[in-house]
Design a protein around this motif. Structure first.
Motif, mmCIF file in Angstrom:
data_model
loop_
_atom_site.group_PDB
_atom_site.id
_atom_site.type_symbol
_atom_site.label_atom_id
_atom_site.label_comp_id
_atom_site.label_asym_id
_atom_site.label_seq_id
_atom_site.Cartn_x
_atom_site.Cartn_y
_atom_site.Cartn_z
ATOM 1 N N GLN A 117 0.812 -1.213 0.000
ATOM 2 C CA GLN A 117 0.000 0.000 0.000
ATOM 3 C C GLN A 117 0.851 1.271 0.000
ATOM 4 O O GLN A 117 0.537 2.240 -0.687
ATOM 5 C CB GLN A 117 -0.945 0.001 1.213
ATOM 6 C CG GLN A 117 -2.088 -0.996 1.107
ATOM 7 C CD GLN A 117 -3.001 -0.688 -0.066
ATOM 8 O OE1 GLN A 117 -3.256 0.468 -0.386
ATOM 9 N NE2 GLN A 117 -3.485 -1.733 -0.714
ATOM 10 N N ASN B 103 2.101 1.986 -3.438
ATOM 11 C CA ASN B 103 1.039 2.530 -4.279
ATOM 12 C C ASN B 103 0.741 3.986 -3.950
ATOM 13 O O ASN B 103 0.428 4.787 -4.829
ATOM 14 C CB ASN B 103 -0.232 1.691 -4.138
ATOM 15 C CG ASN B 103 -0.105 0.330 -4.806
ATOM 16 O OD1 ASN B 103 0.659 0.168 -5.752
ATOM 17 N ND2 ASN B 103 -0.828 -0.659 -4.305
ATOM 18 N N GLN B 104 0.847 4.337 -2.675
ATOM 19 C CA GLN B 104 0.645 5.730 -2.284
ATOM 20 C C GLN B 104 1.704 6.633 -2.900
ATOM 21 O O GLN B 104 1.416 7.742 -3.358
ATOM 22 C CB GLN B 104 0.662 5.843 -0.763
ATOM 23 C CG GLN B 104 -0.570 5.246 -0.086
ATOM 24 C CD GLN B 104 -0.485 5.268 1.424
ATOM 25 O OE1 GLN B 104 0.493 5.758 1.987
ATOM 26 N NE2 GLN B 104 -1.489 4.728 2.093
ATOM 27 N N LEU C 263 3.381 5.941 -5.676
ATOM 28 C CA LEU C 263 3.150 5.929 -7.117
ATOM 29 C C LEU C 263 2.048 6.902 -7.517
ATOM 30 O O LEU C 263 2.114 7.522 -8.579
ATOM 31 C CB LEU C 263 2.797 4.520 -7.582
ATOM 32 C CG LEU C 263 3.935 3.489 -7.549
ATOM 33 C CD1 LEU C 263 3.406 2.101 -7.845
ATOM 34 C CD2 LEU C 263 5.025 3.857 -8.539
ATOM 35 N N ARG C 264 1.030 7.029 -6.655
ATOM 36 C CA ARG C 264 -0.072 7.941 -6.963
ATOM 37 C C ARG C 264 0.397 9.396 -7.019
ATOM 38 O O ARG C 264 -0.234 10.231 -7.665
ATOM 39 C CB ARG C 264 -1.197 7.797 -5.927
ATOM 40 C CG ARG C 264 -2.113 6.603 -6.183
ATOM 41 C CD ARG C 264 -3.388 6.686 -5.374
ATOM 42 N NE ARG C 264 -3.141 6.458 -3.961
ATOM 43 C CZ ARG C 264 -3.191 5.277 -3.368
ATOM 44 N NH1 ARG C 264 -3.473 4.196 -4.079
ATOM 45 N NH2 ARG C 264 -2.959 5.152 -2.073
ATOM 46 N N ARG D 77 -0.217 -6.113 -10.695
ATOM 47 C CA ARG D 77 -1.383 -5.698 -9.906
ATOM 48 C C ARG D 77 -2.115 -6.907 -9.343
ATOM 49 O O ARG D 77 -2.550 -6.912 -8.187
ATOM 50 C CB ARG D 77 -2.316 -4.868 -10.789
ATOM 51 C CG ARG D 77 -3.557 -4.347 -10.062
ATOM 52 C CD ARG D 77 -4.278 -3.345 -10.944
ATOM 53 N NE ARG D 77 -5.486 -2.861 -10.297
ATOM 54 C CZ ARG D 77 -6.720 -3.220 -10.640
ATOM 55 N NH1 ARG D 77 -6.909 -4.084 -11.620
ATOM 56 N NH2 ARG D 77 -7.764 -2.726 -10.028
ATOM 57 N N LEU E 165 0.633 -4.346 -6.833
ATOM 58 C CA LEU E 165 1.316 -3.114 -7.247
ATOM 59 C C LEU E 165 0.516 -2.464 -8.374
ATOM 60 O O LEU E 165 0.336 -3.056 -9.445
ATOM 61 C CB LEU E 165 2.732 -3.441 -7.723
ATOM 62 C CG LEU E 165 3.627 -2.260 -8.097
ATOM 63 C CD1 LEU E 165 3.885 -1.367 -6.896
ATOM 64 C CD2 LEU E 165 4.947 -2.773 -8.683
ATOM 65 N N ASN E 166 0.038 -1.240 -8.137
ATOM 66 C CA ASN E 166 -0.855 -0.586 -9.091
ATOM 67 C C ASN E 166 -0.111 0.448 -9.935
ATOM 68 O O ASN E 166 0.192 1.549 -9.475
ATOM 69 C CB ASN E 166 -2.010 0.083 -8.347
ATOM 70 C CG ASN E 166 -3.109 0.514 -9.292
ATOM 71 O OD1 ASN E 166 -2.943 0.545 -10.510
ATOM 72 N ND2 ASN E 166 -4.263 0.857 -8.746
#
Length: 204
Positions: free
Chosen positions: A2, A5-6, A8-9, A66, A71-72
């Motif tokens: 998580q 991903n944070q 990456l955003r 993903r 992993l997004n």
């Protein structure tokens, strides 16, 4: 995953475009100044093609990463796809303008040299993907847009095969690229889908 991903955003998509395109002029400069060896045109053509394959593998890896790791990277998929086509185009341009040069020889090479035939087939399959890689096309085509994007799968296989056929003698690197492409595609077959939760499924 998580926290990754944070992070990456927070990364803007334009940063991917910028970082992705930087090698193109640098490699061209290296070719002009002798930094790519005694055959700079062939080396430049090879480097652009190799970068295109690396980016294509990155595109194919997004959905499996993903599904299986959480992993997004979906927000970067279009950028990576556009960059892939950019390097494919540069690879083709170097071959057309700097390598072959003679227009009458181009069609002869496409017909007579199987590795070029395969490479051109991959390029043709990628053309509609590049043309429709915009929000307007997504809206106009609707569900058909997602089906059209599946052309990336045969294009990827042909691209990997092109590299293997192009290699002189037995070389491990082209086989590694083709194996990665095939492996990532195999993760999309039904038995691989059994390992994921239904709500995590992603078509591309």
């Amino acid at each position: 995953m998580q926290w990754v991903n944070q992070i990456l955003r927070r990364i803007p998509v334009w940063a991917v475009y910028l970082l992705g395109v930087l090698p193109a002029p640098w490699l061209f400069y290296q070719a002009l100044t002798g930094g790519l060896g005694v055959e700079p045109i062939e080396a430049l053509e090879h480097r652009y093609g190799e970068l295109a394959l690396q980016l294509l593998i990155a595109v194919l890896a997004i959905s499996p990463l993903r599904r299986f790791l959480g992993l997004n990277l979906l927000k970067f998929r279009r950028a990576l796809g556009v960059l892939t086509f950019t390097y494919v185009g540069l690879h083709l341009l170097v071959w057309l303008v700097l390598d072959v040069q003679v227009p009458s020889q181009i069609w002869a090479d496409i017909v007579k040299r199987p590795y070029i035939t395969v490479g051109m087939a991959a390029f043709v399959l990628m053309l509609p993907l590049a043309v429709t890689s915009n929000n307007l096309s997504v809206r106009k085509l609707g569900p058909r847009w997602r089906s059209l994007q599946r052309l990336v799968f045969p294009a990827a296989v042909l691209g990997g095969l092109h590299y293997v056929m192009l290699a002189k003698g037995f070389q491990i690197e082209p086989l590694v690229y083709l194996s990665l492409i095939v492996g990532l595609l195999l993760l999309r077959v039904p038995f691989a889908g059994l390992l994921t939760r239904p709500h995590e499924a992603d078509s591309a």
